[in-house]
Design an enzyme around this catalytic site. Structure first.
Site, mmCIF file in Angstrom:
data_model
loop_
_atom_site.group_PDB
_atom_site.id
_atom_site.type_symbol
_atom_site.label_atom_id
_atom_site.label_comp_id
_atom_site.label_asym_id
_atom_site.label_seq_id
_atom_site.Cartn_x
_atom_site.Cartn_y
_atom_site.Cartn_z
ATOM 1 N N LEU A 1 0.941 -1.023 -0.195
ATOM 2 C CA LEU A 1 -0.110 0.024 -0.385
ATOM 3 C C LEU A 1 1.129 1.254 -0.187
ATOM 4 C CD1 LEU A 1 -3.276 0.899 1.962
ATOM 5 C CD2 LEU A 1 -1.955 2.441 1.396
ATOM 6 N N CYS B 1 0.496 8.555 -4.650
ATOM 7 C CA CYS B 1 0.423 7.859 -5.931
ATOM 8 C C CYS B 1 0.407 8.869 -7.311
ATOM 9 C CB CYS B 1 0.085 6.483 -5.807
ATOM 10 S SG CYS B 1 0.453 5.627 -4.579
ATOM 11 N N SER C 1 1.977 11.217 -8.327
ATOM 12 C CA SER C 1 2.250 11.589 -9.405
ATOM 13 C C SER C 1 4.294 10.980 -8.214
ATOM 14 C CB SER C 1 3.132 13.296 -9.545
ATOM 15 O OG SER C 1 3.268 13.763 -8.308
ATOM 16 N N TYR D 1 8.928 22.152 6.495
ATOM 17 C CA TYR D 1 9.285 21.052 6.064
ATOM 18 C C TYR D 1 10.459 20.076 7.150
ATOM 19 C CZ TYR D 1 10.350 17.527 2.796
ATOM 20 O OH TYR D 1 10.104 16.685 2.052
#
Length: 339
Positions: A51, A55, A57, A199
């Site tokens: 899994l 997804c 990109s 980030y």
């Protein structure tokens, strides 16, 4: 790499009364992993369920196709279905006769994650073997400029999203006493660049959460590996600019005036000049899955260029072993760090 004694030591940590034979019967245990040919090229993942989040990109899409090409049954997830990215991925998989099912999961939603994982387990016929926590976003700019809307969004996506998915798949993994979780972090999960917003804070949190899970899951024969990519030419740069420009537009001029050089870059970084092959990431994960369970690393730095996090990875592992290696937690700590 762990020696035979390390592998045996890890087996003795497994909770319950499961034997090595029982683990092998599960298809994902130590005996099965050890029996794999070390010279098989490419690695075979037939029979494994994977899994992957995010997804639409980048690393997620590439990983979906790569793992499927190696024989895995891939559950490729993304939000906001239907969408063109899902249609093109389905067409590509169908053309290659690959087993890829596309399931809607919004990592921001408890309900979406619960329903999506249940659907994934229905499609694969049982618990998920491999979870790749990949979905994430970036929003750049000085920390002071990160308002609560941006701060909550990036933590909810990059940290809580990973937590939601892990909690959803772990009951099944524990029941079958096997599985592996990948957390896509970054070299910025260990080192810090000014102006990168939250980030690094989110990826530092991912690193800590994944390492703690790695220790706690040793008795269940479930591994955790943090993948630390450097900079790659994917669509993350374009998507990051969308979020960052929106933030820049709503921040007060008084705050922006304090950081003119950093503000000038907000929303204008396109990742140009980066030529590393993004396929490095799915290839690295596939290689790790092919390893015996006892030898899979806690972290893997992936990039052909500079890897400033390696020294931190090394001293962090040594510190954990030196600090807790001789405590009741010692066997778990040593199993993860191959000490």
């Amino acid at each position: 790499m762990a020696d035979d004694d390390s592998a045996i030591s890890r087996r003795t940590l497994l909770s319950g009364t499961a034997t090595v034979g029982a683990l092998a019967a599960g298809g994902y245990g130590l005996a099965a992993a050890t029996a794999q040919s070390t010279d098989r090229m490419p690695p075979a993942l037939a029979g494994k369920s994977v899994l992957i989040t995010g997804c639409s990109s980048g690393f997620g899409r590439l990983s979906a196709m790569h793992f499927a090409s190696l024989g895995a049954h891939v559950i490729a997830t993304m939000r906001n279905l239907p969408r063109p990215e899902a249609e093109s991925l389905a067409e590509e998989a169908q053309a290659g006769k690959l087993k890829v099912d596309i399931v809607e999961i919004d990592v921001l939603s408890d309900d979406s994650v619960t329903k999506g994982v249940a659907e994934a387990e229905r499609l694969t016929g049982g618990p998920i073997d491999i979870l790749i926590n990949n979905a994430g976003i970036g929003i750049t700019g000085p920390i002071e400029l990160q308002d609560m809307a941006a701060t909550k969004l990036i933590f909810d996506t990059n940290v809580y999203g990973y937590h939601r998915l892990a909690r959803a798949v772990l009951p099944g993994m524990r029941a079958q006493k096997s599985g592996h979780i990948f957390a896509i972090s970054s070299q910025l999960g260990r080192v810090i660049v000014p102006g990168a917003g939250h980030y690094s804070p989110t990826k530092f949190a991912v690193e800590a959460m994944a390492e703690q899970m790695a220790y706690e899951l040793v008795p269940h024969n479930i591994g955790v590996t943090v993948i630390q990519p450097g900079g790659y030419p994917t669509d993350i740069w374009k998507k990051r600019n969308v979020y960052t420009k929106a933030l820049r537009d709503r921040v007060s001029e008084e705050r922006k005036a304090g950081y003119p050089a950093l503000v000038a870059r907000m929303g204008n970084e396109d990742g140009s000049g980066r030529t590393a092959d993004p396929m490095d990431i799915p290839r690295a994960m596939a290689e790790i899955i092919e390893m015996p369970v006892s030898e899979r690393p806690a972290r893997r730095a992936v990039h052909p260029g500079n890897k400033p996090q390696l020294a931190i990875n090394e001293i962090s592992a040594k510190t954990q072993v030196d600090w807790l290696g001789n405590t009741p937690y010692g066997p778990w700590i040593k199993a993860v760090h191959k000490a």
